[in-house]
Design a protein around this motif. Structure first.
Motif, short mmCIF file in Angstrom:
data_model
loop_
_atom_site.label_atom_id
_atom_site.label_comp_id
_atom_site.label_asym_id
_atom_site.label_seq_id
_atom_site.Cartn_x
_atom_site.Cartn_y
_atom_site.Cartn_z
N MET A 121 0.85 -1.19 0.00
CA MET A 121 0.00 0.00 0.00
C MET A 121 0.88 1.23 0.00
O MET A 121 1.86 1.31 0.71
N SER A 122 0.54 2.16 -0.78
CA SER A 122 1.29 3.42 -0.83
C SER A 122 1.13 4.18 0.48
O SER A 122 0.22 3.94 1.26
N ARG A 123 2.05 5.12 0.71
CA ARG A 123 2.01 5.89 1.95
C ARG A 123 1.01 7.04 1.88
O ARG A 123 0.81 7.75 2.86
N SER A 124 0.37 7.29 0.74
CA SER A 124 -0.62 8.37 0.64
C SER A 124 -1.98 7.85 1.12
O SER A 124 -2.09 6.75 1.63
N GLU A 125 -3.00 8.64 0.93
CA GLU A 125 -4.35 8.22 1.32
C GLU A 125 -4.69 6.93 0.58
O GLU A 125 -4.59 6.86 -0.63
N PRO A 126 -5.07 5.86 1.31
CA PRO A 126 -5.23 4.56 0.69
C PRO A 126 -6.18 4.56 -0.50
O PRO A 126 -7.32 5.00 -0.41
N GLY A 127 -5.68 4.05 -1.61
CA GLY A 127 -6.54 3.79 -2.75
C GLY A 127 -6.90 4.98 -3.60
O GLY A 127 -7.64 4.82 -4.57
N ALA B 267 8.30 -4.36 -1.78
CA ALA B 267 8.90 -5.69 -1.70
C ALA B 267 7.85 -6.76 -1.46
O ALA B 267 6.83 -6.51 -0.80
N PRO B 268 8.06 -7.96 -1.99
CA PRO B 268 7.06 -9.03 -1.86
C PRO B 268 6.64 -9.30 -0.42
O PRO B 268 5.45 -9.47 -0.15
N GLU B 269 7.60 -9.35 0.50
CA GLU B 269 7.24 -9.64 1.89
C GLU B 269 6.38 -8.56 2.50
O GLU B 269 5.53 -8.85 3.35
N ARG B 270 6.55 -7.32 2.06
CA ARG B 270 5.71 -6.23 2.54
C ARG B 270 4.35 -6.25 1.87
O ARG B 270 3.39 -5.65 2.37
N SER B 271 4.26 -6.91 0.72
CA SER B 271 3.03 -6.91 -0.07
C SER B 271 2.20 -8.16 0.11
O SER B 271 1.16 -8.31 -0.49
N SER B 272 2.68 -9.09 0.93
CA SER B 272 1.93 -10.32 1.17
C SER B 272 0.87 -10.06 2.21
O SER B 272 1.17 -9.65 3.33
N ALA B 273 -0.39 -10.28 1.83
CA ALA B 273 -1.48 -10.02 2.76
C ALA B 273 -2.71 -10.79 2.34
O ALA B 273 -3.24 -10.59 1.27
N GLY B 274 -3.13 -11.70 3.20
CA GLY B 274 -4.38 -12.39 2.92
C GLY B 274 -4.18 -13.76 2.29
O GLY B 274 -3.08 -14.15 1.92
N PRO B 275 -5.26 -14.52 2.17
CA PRO B 275 -5.19 -15.90 1.72
C PRO B 275 -4.69 -16.04 0.29
O PRO B 275 -4.20 -17.09 -0.09
N GLY B 276 -4.81 -15.01 -0.53
CA GLY B 276 -4.32 -15.10 -1.90
C GLY B 276 -2.85 -14.85 -2.03
O GLY B 276 -2.28 -14.91 -3.12
N ASP B 277 -2.18 -14.58 -0.92
CA ASP B 277 -0.75 -14.26 -0.94
C ASP B 277 0.04 -15.25 -0.11
O ASP B 277 0.86 -14.88 0.71
N THR B 278 -0.20 -16.50 -0.33
CA THR B 278 0.51 -17.53 0.44
C THR B 278 1.61 -18.13 -0.40
O THR B 278 1.63 -17.97 -1.61
N ALA C 9 -1.31 6.22 -4.44
CA ALA C 9 -1.89 5.30 -3.47
C ALA C 9 -2.76 4.28 -4.18
O ALA C 9 -3.41 4.58 -5.17
N TYR C 10 -2.76 3.06 -3.67
CA TYR C 10 -3.51 2.01 -4.35
C TYR C 10 -3.97 0.95 -3.36
O TYR C 10 -3.37 0.78 -2.29
N GLU C 11 -5.03 0.27 -3.74
CA GLU C 11 -5.51 -0.89 -3.01
C GLU C 11 -5.04 -2.14 -3.76
O GLU C 11 -4.92 -2.12 -4.97
N ARG C 12 -4.82 -3.21 -3.03
CA ARG C 12 -4.40 -4.46 -3.66
C ARG C 12 -5.51 -5.50 -3.58
O ARG C 12 -6.16 -5.64 -2.55
N VAL C 13 -5.68 -6.21 -4.68
CA VAL C 13 -6.55 -7.38 -4.72
C VAL C 13 -5.66 -8.57 -5.08
O VAL C 13 -5.22 -8.70 -6.22
N PRO C 14 -5.36 -9.43 -4.10
CA PRO C 14 -4.47 -10.55 -4.39
C PRO C 14 -5.10 -11.53 -5.37
O PRO C 14 -6.29 -11.84 -5.30
N VAL C 15 -4.29 -12.02 -6.30
CA VAL C 15 -4.68 -13.04 -7.28
C VAL C 15 -3.74 -14.21 -7.07
O VAL C 15 -2.55 -14.13 -7.42
N ASP C 16 -4.23 -15.29 -6.49
CA ASP C 16 -3.39 -16.42 -6.13
C ASP C 16 -3.05 -17.24 -7.38
O ASP C 16 -3.85 -18.06 -7.85
N LEU C 17 -1.85 -17.04 -7.91
CA LEU C 17 -1.46 -17.75 -9.12
C LEU C 17 -1.32 -19.25 -8.88
O LEU C 17 -1.61 -20.06 -9.77
N VAL C 18 -0.84 -19.62 -7.70
CA VAL C 18 -0.65 -21.05 -7.41
C VAL C 18 -1.98 -21.78 -7.39
O VAL C 18 -2.10 -22.91 -7.87
N ALA C 19 -3.02 -21.11 -6.90
CA ALA C 19 -4.36 -21.72 -6.85
C ALA C 19 -5.10 -21.59 -8.17
O ALA C 19 -6.19 -22.14 -8.32
#
Length: 227
Positions: free
Chosen positions: A1-7, A216-227, A39-49
């Motif tokens: 997530m960016s450091r500005s107002e989210p999204g 960085a990936p570790e900072r961007s991992s959040a939620g079940p789609g980011d396992t 600023a942006y919101e993330r929607v995880p897309v689980d490639l492995v699944a």
């Protein structure tokens, strides 16, 4: 997530990035968004699944790939095209130099990574190699491809005016957005690159910047789609 107002991006409206935390292409766009202070919101897309093949995601990106960026009432795909759009619509800080020859060279470095190294090391290709020849062949293929590609990038970086700070000049740009995710993958697969002086210098300089840290990936991992 960016450091500005989210999204909320500077041009107004929600900015939504559909990505996978370890995707090199997604990582490139996260770096660019951070550098541009979008600023942006993330929607995880689980490639492995296989979430990239869902009807909802295919409606955004018919290729079934990540990233897809919703911005300014549009849906953009292909990481380098997204980065150029951000540079065209949000000019500062510039991710491409003004000089035509320099712009061409920066694009060449970015494309050498995004179009030559990355495509034959992506999940689809590696899974197919493993299915045909086993896990050891998959690992050997990937290490050889990344190592050879980075050797070539090191040589591409030897152009007149190289300052030693980033891929071009004293500020990071599109080529750095491509290089750092590729080095992350190199480290994951045990590919050494510290014998490459320009690549190593750029990696160290980028690592100090909060924009690269935030993407960085570790900072961007959040939620079940980011396992």
């Amino acid at each position: 997530m960016s450091r500005s107002e989210p999204g909320i991006g500077p041009a107004g409206g929600r900015v939504i990035l559909h990505d996978y935390w370890r995707s090199s292409a997604s990582y490139r766009v996260r770096i660019a968004l951070e550098l541009k202070r979008v600023a942006y919101e993330r929607v995880p897309v689980d490639l492995v699944a296989g979430a990239q093949r869902s009807a909802d995601h295919l409606a955004l990106n018919p290729q079934g790939l990540v990233p897809a960026l919703e911005i300014d009432g549009k849906v953009l795909t292909q990481s380098l095209a997204i980065i150029e759009y951000l540079d065209d619509t949000r000019p500062l800080p510039a991710l491409l130099p003004a000089d035509p020859a320099a712009r061409s060279h920066v694009r060449a470095v970015a494309l050498a990574i995004a179009c030559d190294i990355h495509p034959v090391s992506n999940l689809r290709v590696l899974s197919r190699i493993e299915a045909l020849a086993g896990a050891e062949a998959r690992a050997a293929w990937n290490r050889e491809n990344i190592a050879a590609g980075l050797e070539a990038v090191e040589k591409l970086l030897r152009y007149p005016g190289y300052t030693g700070a980033f891929c071009h000049g004293s500020t990071p740009g599109m080529a750095d957005c491509a290089l750092i995710p590729q080095l992350y993958n190199a480290e994951r697969w045990g590919v050494e690159y510290r014998h490459l002086p320009r690549v190593s210098t750029i990696a160290g300089n980028c690592a100090k910047l909060p924009e690269f840290q935030a993407a960085a990936p570790e900072r961007s991992s959040a939620g079940p789609g980011d396992t």
